[in-house]
Design an enzyme around this catalytic site. Sequence first.
Site, PDB file in Angstrom:
ATOM      1  NE  ARG A  14      -2.043  -2.309   3.232  1.00 55.83           N
ATOM      2  CZ  ARG A  14      -2.489  -2.783   4.402  1.00 55.83           C
ATOM      3  NH1 ARG A  14      -3.641  -2.354   4.897  1.00 55.83           N
ATOM      4  NH2 ARG A  14      -1.770  -3.659   5.091  1.00 55.83           N
ATOM      5  NE  ARG A 436      41.753  49.483  -9.446  1.00 57.23           N
ATOM      6  CZ  ARG A 436      41.436  49.950  -8.238  1.00 57.23           C
ATOM      7  NH1 ARG A 436      40.832  49.157  -7.359  1.00 57.23           N
ATOM      8  NH2 ARG A 436      41.734  51.173  -7.911  1.00 57.23           N
TER       9      ARG A 436
END
Length: 446
Positions: A14, A436
């Site tokens: 079930r 950078r």
Amino acid sequence: MLAVAVLAAGKGTRMKSDLPKVLQPLAGATLVERVLGSCRALDPQRQILIVGHQAERVEQSLSQHGGLEFVLQQPQNGTGHAVQQLLAPLADFEGELLVLNGDVPLLREETITALLERHRTSQAAVTLLTARLDDPTGYGRVFADASGHVSAIVEHRDCSEEQRANNLTNAGIYCFNWSKLAAVLPQLSTDNDQGELYLTDTVAMLSPAMHVEVADADEINGINDRYQLAQCEAVIQQRLRRHWMAEGVTFVDPESCTLSDGTRFGRDVVVEPQCHFRGNTNVGRGCRIGPGSFLENASVGEEVEVLYSVVRDAVVADGCTIGPYAQLRPGTELARDCRIGNFVEIKKSQIAAGSKVNHLSYIGDAQLGENVNVGAGTITANYDGVTKHRTVIGAGSKTGANSVLVAPITLGANVTVGAGSTLTKDVPAGALALGRAKQLIKENWS
Ligand code: UD1
Ligand code: CA
């Protein structure tokens, strides 16, 4: 002498699941683990698990559980057939046999102890646990007189209309005098709606048969389908929250939160709505957790705040604040008073006291000294496509917004990293690091 047998051979049709029913999880433990746990205190001489459907998988799941004997039931022809498999392994056994259905996971230790005591004092051949259920649909009905003597158990599907009106229900938990049960087990027949051998039929063959009614009917909830699984989960969650409220924890919206057996709280913790605690999670005194947080195997110190965040296999010391929307992944260790802000992910990193990673960062395989300030959008690039590398940032250092630290890399103490830098080389203590492109200005260009 006491032997315990847990019936765990059934398929659990079930449930409609690939998983054997007794391995379905309930608040972090499988059904069968919970059933075995409920009789731990009895310290039985023999502990037997009857396995059948996916037997190997069930055995494997319990490999850490010491002292268990596995008995194979093949095919699975009913609960009576399951217990018949004990005739050989218990041939020389004398004493009581406690039989537990593997799908009845909410039993309390005290209830089983009381059943056993009643069985011993009444010298019954069998004593079984019952409850009066508002809705006994699906359960076996127990027919008993006022003095507690049971004459028979009739399965729901075998009951007449009149018998169904009886709501005294069989829990599937029995204490038998083993030699008396062994004598009647071979007489079971398959003369019932399912054509199976029913253990419940032995009750009418044994005398005296007694029953003990449980006070809290929730305890005997059996799990046959997912709805009953959810109902049992709700009962366990309710028990856990009640326990911790009694220990001094505030739940603002208890029903919206879930806990595990291994969750521990200190006093005056406030749990806001929609929080979930899994595994072995410890939350120290005075913390405020949530709303909307998930903690699994987390060790959280005192006075910590966690807001809309996920903390997994991580350690958070006193006074930290986490979130909103942070993720602490396995191996994260935060020392006291750290601040981890929004959209920050941390993995396998040690961060020393007072450091801040406030916005939009990924910190992985890193070690940060005290009072480091990680600027918004800083990323530790820890993976070169093949292996992971470490990033070390010394105490008092600051990284500018949008910096990328390409690991392996070490920044000394009190380093400053300019915003937008991509660093690939170590930086000595006290230095300014810029990585950078220089800004160009072309005037009057437009
Ligand atoms: C059983 C009882 C019922 C009781 C209910 C309580 C019987 C005949 N009925 O019904 O009276 O009210 O439990 O929850 O016993 N199992 C095996 N081998 C088998 C069949 C089952 O080991 O051949 C195991 C299952 O894995 C399960 C337990 O026995 O753990 C109970 O089986 P299940 O089919 O769920 O019985 P119920 O119909 O719920
Ligand atoms: Ca059942």
